[in-house]
Motif scaffolding. Structure first.
Motif, mmCIF file in Angstrom:
data_model
loop_
_atom_site.group_PDB
_atom_site.id
_atom_site.type_symbol
_atom_site.label_atom_id
_atom_site.label_comp_id
_atom_site.label_asym_id
_atom_site.label_seq_id
_atom_site.Cartn_x
_atom_site.Cartn_y
_atom_site.Cartn_z
ATOM 1 N N VAL A 11 8.148 3.804 -17.492
ATOM 2 C CA VAL A 11 8.371 3.754 -16.047
ATOM 3 C C VAL A 11 7.416 4.728 -15.373
ATOM 4 N N THR A 12 6.531 4.215 -14.563
ATOM 5 C CA THR A 12 5.523 4.959 -13.796
ATOM 6 C C THR A 12 4.763 5.994 -14.634
ATOM 7 N N ILE A 36 5.955 -0.218 -15.901
ATOM 8 C CA ILE A 36 6.524 -0.333 -14.558
ATOM 9 C C ILE A 36 5.638 0.468 -13.608
ATOM 10 N N LYS A 37 5.132 -0.174 -12.573
ATOM 11 C CA LYS A 37 4.259 0.462 -11.585
ATOM 12 C C LYS A 37 5.069 1.331 -10.628
ATOM 13 N N PRO A 38 4.399 2.270 -9.967
ATOM 14 C CA PRO A 38 2.962 2.554 -9.967
ATOM 15 C C PRO A 38 2.567 3.443 -11.146
ATOM 16 N N TYR A 64 5.315 -4.825 -14.462
ATOM 17 C CA TYR A 64 6.211 -5.133 -13.348
ATOM 18 C C TYR A 64 5.918 -4.170 -12.211
ATOM 19 N N ASP A 65 6.095 -4.640 -10.992
ATOM 20 C CA ASP A 65 5.805 -3.831 -9.812
ATOM 21 C C ASP A 65 6.856 -2.760 -9.553
ATOM 22 N N SER A 66 8.071 -2.937 -10.104
ATOM 23 C CA SER A 66 9.144 -1.968 -9.875
ATOM 24 C C SER A 66 10.210 -2.134 -10.959
ATOM 25 N N TRP A 67 11.089 -1.150 -11.036
ATOM 26 C CA TRP A 67 12.216 -1.225 -11.961
ATOM 27 C C TRP A 67 13.078 -2.437 -11.630
ATOM 28 N N GLN A 68 13.298 -2.663 -10.341
ATOM 29 C CA GLN A 68 14.132 -3.791 -9.929
ATOM 30 C C GLN A 68 13.495 -5.127 -10.314
ATOM 31 N N SER A 69 12.181 -5.241 -10.171
ATOM 32 C CA SER A 69 11.527 -6.504 -10.559
ATOM 33 C C SER A 69 11.625 -6.708 -12.075
#
Length: 157
Positions: A11-12, A36-38, A64-69
């Motif tokens: 994650v990031t 997971i971005k960014p 993925y663009d975010s944790w939620q995505s």
């Protein structure tokens, strides 16, 4: 490459060398690497490729663009999520890891955000450190130790 079941989630991530080194471990064990971005770097940077050496092109990589995505797309069960933090209430040696586990690590400077950890306290695990002089360990080293522990049954351990 066989179809990976266990997955490593960063994650990031901030340091390209760590991401490259973890990617290399994933190639060695046929695991998917999920980012997971960014990011704190570009995946095109030479340092990512250098750390992964010539194996980076073989990384089974999903972004993925975010944790939620990530949650929306993958729909992992709560029981398949394992979060790793310095001060987990349990150690990495406690769980029986599911074969479809998502091994989740946070960024180097801040770890995982509270928004991800809240409500998952029983799913947070730490790697023991015996000397209080050491505040933290390198992310790539921790991830490699955790991955091998999680895969012990599959590796004959």
């Amino acid at each position: 490459m066989s179809d990976p079941s266990m997955k490593v989630v960063l994650v990031t991530p901030e340091i390209p060398f760590n991401t490259g080194a973890i990617g290399r471990t994933c190639v060695a064990l046929n695991l998917e690497l999920i980012l997971i971005k960014p990011y704190g770097f570009s995946l095109d940077e030479k340092s990512v490729r250098r750390a992964g050496t010539d194996y980076w092109k073989h990384v089974h990589l999903t972004e993925y663009d975010s944790w939620q995505s990530f949650l929306d797309a993958r729909k992992p069960s709560r029981e398949s999520l394992y979060f790793f933090e310095e001060h987990g209430a349990q150690t990495v040696y406690d769980p029986e890891y599911k074969q479809d586990a998502f091994l989740v690590f946070g960024c180097e400077s801040k770890g995982l955000p509270d928004s991800i950890l809240d409500g998952n306290e029983d799913r947070i695990f730490g790697l023991p450190m015996l000397n209080p002089l050491v505040r933290s360990l390198n992310l790539a080293n921790v991830a490699t130790a955790v991955i091998y522990q999680a895969m012990r049954p599959q590796l004959g351990g």
